[in-house]
Motif scaffolding. Structure first.
Motif, mmCIF file in Angstrom:
data_model
loop_
_atom_site.group_PDB
_atom_site.id
_atom_site.type_symbol
_atom_site.label_atom_id
_atom_site.label_comp_id
_atom_site.label_asym_id
_atom_site.label_seq_id
_atom_site.Cartn_x
_atom_site.Cartn_y
_atom_site.Cartn_z
ATOM 1 N N GLU A 1 -16.982 45.384 -2.122
ATOM 2 C CA GLU A 1 -15.913 45.334 -1.119
ATOM 3 C C GLU A 1 -15.953 44.023 -0.339
ATOM 4 O OE1 GLU A 1 -15.809 48.787 1.413
ATOM 5 O OE2 GLU A 1 -15.839 50.136 -0.300
ATOM 6 N N LEU A 2 -17.155 43.577 0.012
ATOM 7 C CA LEU A 2 -17.271 42.292 0.710
ATOM 8 C C LEU A 2 -16.728 41.163 -0.148
ATOM 9 C CD1 LEU A 2 -20.836 42.547 2.316
ATOM 10 C CD2 LEU A 2 -18.628 42.716 3.483
ATOM 11 N N LEU A 3 -17.150 41.119 -1.406
ATOM 12 C CA LEU A 3 -16.689 40.060 -2.310
ATOM 13 C C LEU A 3 -15.170 40.127 -2.502
ATOM 14 C CD1 LEU A 3 -19.569 40.241 -4.920
ATOM 15 C CD2 LEU A 3 -19.170 38.396 -3.268
ATOM 16 N N ALA A 4 -14.631 41.320 -2.614
ATOM 17 C CA ALA A 4 -13.185 41.496 -2.787
ATOM 18 C C ALA A 4 -12.414 41.068 -1.545
ATOM 19 C CB ALA A 4 -12.864 42.944 -3.136
ATOM 20 N N SER A 5 -13.098 41.058 -0.408
ATOM 21 C CA SER A 5 -12.473 40.656 0.862
ATOM 22 C C SER A 5 -12.679 39.170 1.139
ATOM 23 C CB SER A 5 -13.053 41.483 2.010
ATOM 24 O OG SER A 5 -12.799 42.839 1.814
ATOM 25 N N SER A 6 -13.051 38.429 0.113
ATOM 26 C CA SER A 6 -13.243 36.976 0.196
ATOM 27 C C SER A 6 -14.466 36.545 0.998
ATOM 28 C CB SER A 6 -11.996 36.291 0.756
ATOM 29 O OG SER A 6 -10.886 36.529 -0.081
ATOM 30 N N VAL A 7 -15.418 37.455 1.186
ATOM 31 C CA VAL A 7 -16.691 37.067 1.786
ATOM 32 C C VAL A 7 -17.503 36.391 0.681
ATOM 33 C CG1 VAL A 7 -18.790 37.890 2.924
ATOM 34 C CG2 VAL A 7 -16.604 39.008 3.395
ATOM 35 N N THR A 8 -18.039 35.217 0.965
ATOM 36 C CA THR A 8 -18.762 34.475 -0.067
ATOM 37 C C THR A 8 -20.185 35.009 -0.225
ATOM 38 O OG1 THR A 8 -19.665 32.810 1.436
ATOM 39 C CG2 THR A 8 -17.466 32.381 0.503
ATOM 40 N N GLU A 9 -20.796 34.659 -1.352
ATOM 41 C CA GLU A 9 -22.199 35.028 -1.577
ATOM 42 C C GLU A 9 -23.070 34.491 -0.454
ATOM 43 O OE1 GLU A 9 -23.853 33.918 -5.320
ATOM 44 O OE2 GLU A 9 -22.386 35.064 -6.460
ATOM 45 N N ASP A 10 -22.831 33.242 -0.064
ATOM 46 C CA ASP A 10 -23.646 32.639 0.996
ATOM 47 C C ASP A 10 -23.495 33.383 2.317
ATOM 48 O OD1 ASP A 10 -24.764 30.698 -0.670
ATOM 49 O OD2 ASP A 10 -23.173 29.247 -0.240
ATOM 50 N N GLU A 11 -22.282 33.835 2.623
ATOM 51 C CA GLU A 11 -22.076 34.605 3.856
ATOM 52 C C GLU A 11 -22.810 35.938 3.797
ATOM 53 O OE1 GLU A 11 -17.712 33.130 5.376
ATOM 54 O OE2 GLU A 11 -17.788 34.455 3.628
ATOM 55 N N ILE A 12 -22.763 36.586 2.647
ATOM 56 C CA ILE A 12 -23.492 37.853 2.487
ATOM 57 C C ILE A 12 -24.985 37.620 2.673
ATOM 58 C CG2 ILE A 12 -24.126 39.682 0.859
ATOM 59 C CD1 ILE A 12 -21.288 39.311 -0.383
ATOM 60 N N LEU A 13 -25.501 36.553 2.059
ATOM 61 C CA LEU A 13 -26.928 36.265 2.163
ATOM 62 C C LEU A 13 -27.341 35.912 3.589
ATOM 63 C CD1 LEU A 13 -27.354 34.270 -1.147
ATOM 64 C CD2 LEU A 13 -28.064 36.630 -0.693
ATOM 65 N N MET A 14 -26.452 35.281 4.341
ATOM 66 C CA MET A 14 -26.761 34.978 5.750
ATOM 67 C C MET A 14 -26.786 36.258 6.583
ATOM 68 S SD MET A 14 -25.010 31.280 6.705
ATOM 69 C CE MET A 14 -23.394 31.993 6.846
ATOM 70 N N ASP A 15 -25.843 37.161 6.322
ATOM 71 C CA ASP A 15 -25.759 38.412 7.087
ATOM 72 C C ASP A 15 -26.820 39.428 6.672
ATOM 73 O OD1 ASP A 15 -23.613 37.434 8.519
ATOM 74 O OD2 ASP A 15 -22.098 38.462 7.312
ATOM 75 N N TYR A 16 -27.254 39.356 5.430
ATOM 76 C CA TYR A 16 -28.238 40.293 4.885
ATOM 77 C C TYR A 16 -29.343 39.489 4.199
ATOM 78 C CZ TYR A 16 -24.360 43.395 5.781
ATOM 79 O OH TYR A 16 -23.338 44.072 6.397
ATOM 80 N N PRO A 17 -30.210 38.853 4.994
ATOM 81 C CA PRO A 17 -31.197 37.917 4.435
ATOM 82 C C PRO A 17 -32.214 38.551 3.482
ATOM 83 C CG PRO A 17 -31.588 38.292 6.775
ATOM 84 C CD PRO A 17 -30.287 38.951 6.436
ATOM 85 N N HIS A 18 -32.317 39.869 3.486
ATOM 86 C CA HIS A 18 -33.240 40.529 2.563
ATOM 87 C C HIS A 18 -32.649 40.659 1.158
ATOM 88 C CE1 HIS A 18 -30.784 43.503 4.627
ATOM 89 N NE2 HIS A 18 -30.903 44.281 3.571
#
Length: 51
Positions: free
Chosen positions: A14-31
């Motif tokens: 869902e995040l990826l489909a909403s145009s959230v980038t991999e880097d943004e996901i990794l920043m928000d969820y560093p684990h």
């Protein structure tokens, strides 16, 4: 769920489909790792029988 987390594959998709980038996901969820995100995409592709 992604191994060792409470994050679902569907949530990442869902995040990826909403145009959230991999880097943004990794920043928000560093684990999480890039490999975790790629595994979510691979799982979705297999679930849709694209391979």
């Amino acid at each position: 769920m992604i191994k060792g987390t409470r994050i679902t594959v569907g949530f990442i998709l869902e995040l990826l489909a909403s145009s959230v980038t991999e880097d943004e996901i990794l920043m928000d969820y560093p684990h999480l790792t890039k490999e975790d995100i790629h595994a979510c995409l691979e799982y979705a592709a297999h679930a849709l029988c694209l391979f």
